[in-house]
Design an enzyme around this catalytic site. Sequence first.
Site, mmCIF file in Angstrom:
data_model
loop_
_atom_site.group_PDB
_atom_site.id
_atom_site.type_symbol
_atom_site.label_atom_id
_atom_site.label_comp_id
_atom_site.label_asym_id
_atom_site.label_seq_id
_atom_site.Cartn_x
_atom_site.Cartn_y
_atom_site.Cartn_z
ATOM 1 N N GLU A 122 0.788 -1.222 0.000
ATOM 2 C CA GLU A 122 0.000 0.000 0.000
ATOM 3 C C GLU A 122 0.828 1.283 0.000
ATOM 4 O O GLU A 122 0.375 2.312 -0.490
ATOM 5 C CB GLU A 122 -0.929 0.011 1.225
ATOM 6 C CG GLU A 122 -2.017 -1.047 1.191
ATOM 7 C CD GLU A 122 -3.017 -0.820 0.068
ATOM 8 O OE1 GLU A 122 -3.324 0.350 -0.224
ATOM 9 O OE2 GLU A 122 -3.470 -1.809 -0.535
ATOM 10 N N SER A 396 -30.255 -28.021 -23.419
ATOM 11 C CA SER A 396 -31.444 -27.824 -24.251
ATOM 12 C C SER A 396 -32.317 -26.654 -23.829
ATOM 13 O O SER A 396 -33.218 -26.264 -24.561
ATOM 14 C CB SER A 396 -32.285 -29.101 -24.266
ATOM 15 O OG SER A 396 -31.635 -30.118 -24.971
#
Length: 838
Positions: A122, A396
Site C-alpha cells: 500500500e 437444451s
Amino acid sequence: MNQPEIHGNTGTTGRGNKGVKAKGKGKGKGPRKGRKRTALIWLFFVALFAIVCAVVGYLLVILNGERILSTNINKMNLDQASIIVDSKGNQVAKLYVSEGNREFVPFADIPKMLQDAFVATEDKRFYEHSGVDLLGIGRALVKDVIARSAVEGASTITQQLAKNLFLNADKTVFRKGTEASIALALEQQKSKQEILELYLNRIYFGKGQYGVKTAAKYYFGVSDLNKLKLWQIATLAGIPKAPGNYNPISNPERSMERRAVVLKLMADQGLISEEEKEAAAKINYKPSASTGKSAKYMTFTDYVVEEAMDKTNLTEEELLSAGLTITTTINTKAQTAMETEFAKDDRFEKSVDDRPVQGAMVIMDQHDGSLIAMVGGRDYESQGWNRVTKQRQPGSSFKPIMDYGPAIETGDYFPWSIVQDVKKCYGSYCPSNTNGYKGAIPMKEAIKESRNVSAVWLLNEIGIGKGMAFAEKLGIKLGDEDRNLSSALGGLVHGVTPLQMVRAYGAFANGGKLQDPHSILKIEDSKGNTVYEYDDAKPKQVMDEYTSYYVTELLKGVVTKGGTGSSASFGGHQLAGKTGTTQAGLSGVKTGKNRDIWFVGFTPEWTAAVWFGYDITDKDHLLDNSSGLTAKMFSAVMSKALEGVKLQNFPKPSGLQEEEQEPKLPGVTGLVAAYSPELVSVELTWAPVEGEGITYKIYRKEDAESEFKLLAETAETAHDDLAILPDQTFTYYVTAYQASKKLESEPSEKLKVTITTGMEPTPPPEEGGETPPPDNSEEPGEPTETPIVIVVPGDPTPTPPPTPTPPLPPSGEPTPDPSLSPPPSDGVDVPPVDGVTP
C-alpha cells in the site's frame, strides 16, 4: 581654403547625425531598463506573495487537520448504517452493525511480516514521508499522463487512515485536501507504529469485516496473527485496494491473482525470497467463511449491495456506512420459500464426498424486470458465491433462444411445422438423440421431447447467424467461437448465467418485451434526499408478439404429460418452460453422467430459472440425474411463492387465424415394394398426395443401422433404390413435402424388404405349425412393419423375378417409428436426457 568648409559641412552633418543617434539612443535604452527593473520588482513581490500564500496555506491545512483530528480523535464514523427495505418500507436487512465486526489487536501482537506486507503493497515509502508522499504523487501523475487516464493512486497509508477515520462517504472537491490535512496532522501527533496500528485495526476487508484480526478469523479461522502463513498474509494484504473484488469469498480467482501481485512486491523489496514467493503463490485455497450470521436473505442482500455500488459509484465500505435507505424489489414470501427448499438436502443429489452438489435459482417479474427472490447456492452464508450470476452450459434450455424462437420469427415456421428427426452429419459434427429417432415430426413434438437432431436441423435450415442475432436481442451476446451448430444444443464456449436465462425467457412470457432485471427501486440518503431511482423506461420489443405467443405455446407442451418438464407443473397457474441437461464432456472420460441440469419456466405472473451442478466438474463430480430434479425444485418453490399473487393470463396477440393453427399435409398411402431384376433394384411406388408443389422424401434404414436416413427426394410417385445388396434387409417409408409452406407429412406405413439369395423361397410351415414372427427388433407395444421377402436367384443365369408378397393394407393412419421408446409419462422421476452438449 575650401577644406575647412568641407570639414565644417561634414562636422555639421556629423553633429546632426550624432545628435539624432544620441537622441534615439536616449529614447531606446532608458525605458527598456525601466521595464526590466519594474518586471523584477513585480516578480519579487509575486514570488514573495506566493511564498506567503504557500506558508499561510500550509499552516491553514495543518491547522484544519489539527482541528478535525482533535475534534474527532475518539470517533469512528460508522454510526449511520445503511438499511435495505422492501417496496412497502419494511426493513429487510441492516448492512452494517459496528458491534462484532471489529476486534482490536495491539501493535506488539502484529507480526513483522504482516506489517511489511501491507507497507510493501500500500505504501512502500511509509517510513520516509510525512503523511503525504509528494514523490509518489509525482510518479502517479506521470503514469496517468502517459496512460491518459487515472491508472495509479498516490494515497499513503496515513491518508487512507484519515479518510476511513474521519471522512464520510460524501465526495466533494475539498475532500482530497481535507484528507491530506488530516494525514499531515496525524503524522505530527502519532508515531509511525501508532499510525500503522490504527490502520491495520481500521481498514476494511470486505464482507462487512473491519481490521486485520477480524478478517483473519473470518477468512481463515485464525485468531492468533502469528500463526498466519505467508500466502494468508499476502491474501489479506491484497484485499484493501478493492475489498469487493479481491476478497477470497466473493472472487477467489481474482484474490489469487492479487495475492501473486503482493508476493511479487514483497520479493522485489527483499522481504521474502523467490522460493517463498513461488511456494505461496501456488496455494489453491477454497474459503469457507464462518460468519455466525443467519442465511436469511443473504444472496439478495449481497446482490443489492453490488447493484447499489454500481448505481451510486460508492465503494462497498462507503455504501455500508453512508446511512442510506435502499428500497428493493424483494418479495420476502417468495424469498423465504426459495431458501426453505434449498435448505432441504433431499432436493439435491447426494455427493460422493464433502463437495456438495450446488444450485441457484432466481425469480423475476417479467412485466417490469423486478427481481423477486434469489438464492446463490446451498450454505450461501459460508460461501458467498452467487451462482445466479455465474456462467454454466445451458443444454437444451437454450433451444427456444437459439433455434425455435428465431425460426418462428422468420415467419416460415409455426408450432405445427414439420422438422426432421433423422440422424445426419454436418461435416464432422454428428449430433444424436438419446431417445431414438422419429423422422419427420411437428416442431411441437420435437421440443416437447427435446429431440436434439431436430433442433440442429432447424438451426441449419434458418442459418446460425439468425440464431445468434435472436439470442443477442434477448441479452445473450455470443462470440465467433459459438458460430457453429453445436450452439443449437446449448454447447457454448462460455455458457450463460441463470440471470441471463430468466431475462430471456421473460421476453417470451411478456409478449416479446425485454426487461432489465433490477433489485433496487430507490436509494435515499440519511436526510431523505433521493440519491438514485430506477428509471422505469419503456421495455424493448425484441421479437414479434406472434413469436412470443407461439414459443409459449411450444413450451406449454414441455410441461404436460409426456414432456421432459412435466415434473415442473403445479396447480392453479398456467405454465410453460424448458429443461436443459448438459452431458459430462470430459476428455478421455466415457460416461453417461451430466455436468449441468436446468429448468427455466414461467407463469403469466413470474419467470424463474433453476440450475444444479458442481462448482468444479471432474470425473468424480458429475450428476447421475437429469433435469427432472430442477423441474421439481421449480414446482416446489413457485407453488408456494405464488400463493396469493393475482392470477393472470399469457398475452395473446389479436388477429390469430384459428384455421392456421393446425394445417396438416395428408400422409402417403399405398406404399408398395417390388424387385426389378433388370435394374437390380427395389422399386417403390405409392399413391399421390393432393396439393400444390408436392414432392416425396424417401427414407431408408438398413438392419445394421440404428436410424433412418434420407435416401432421395422426388416429385414422382415412384423411386428405384439401386443401392442394394443380397442377403440384407432394408426398411422404407415415404413422406409428402410442400416446400412453399415447409410442411412435411407424417411417415407412411413402413415396409421391411429382405433380399435373400437362393432359387426358391423358404417353404411355408406344415399345417398346424406356427409361423415365427419376423425379427423386427420392435419395442413391446410398438406397431410392426409390413415384411416383404424378395428372393434373388443364386444362378447367374437370369430368371424371372418372384412375385412380391403383397403388403398389408394401409391402416389409413401414419405409423410412428417402431425403434423408439415411449416418451416419459407424467411423474417419472428421471425423464430421458433432453440435451447433449457436444
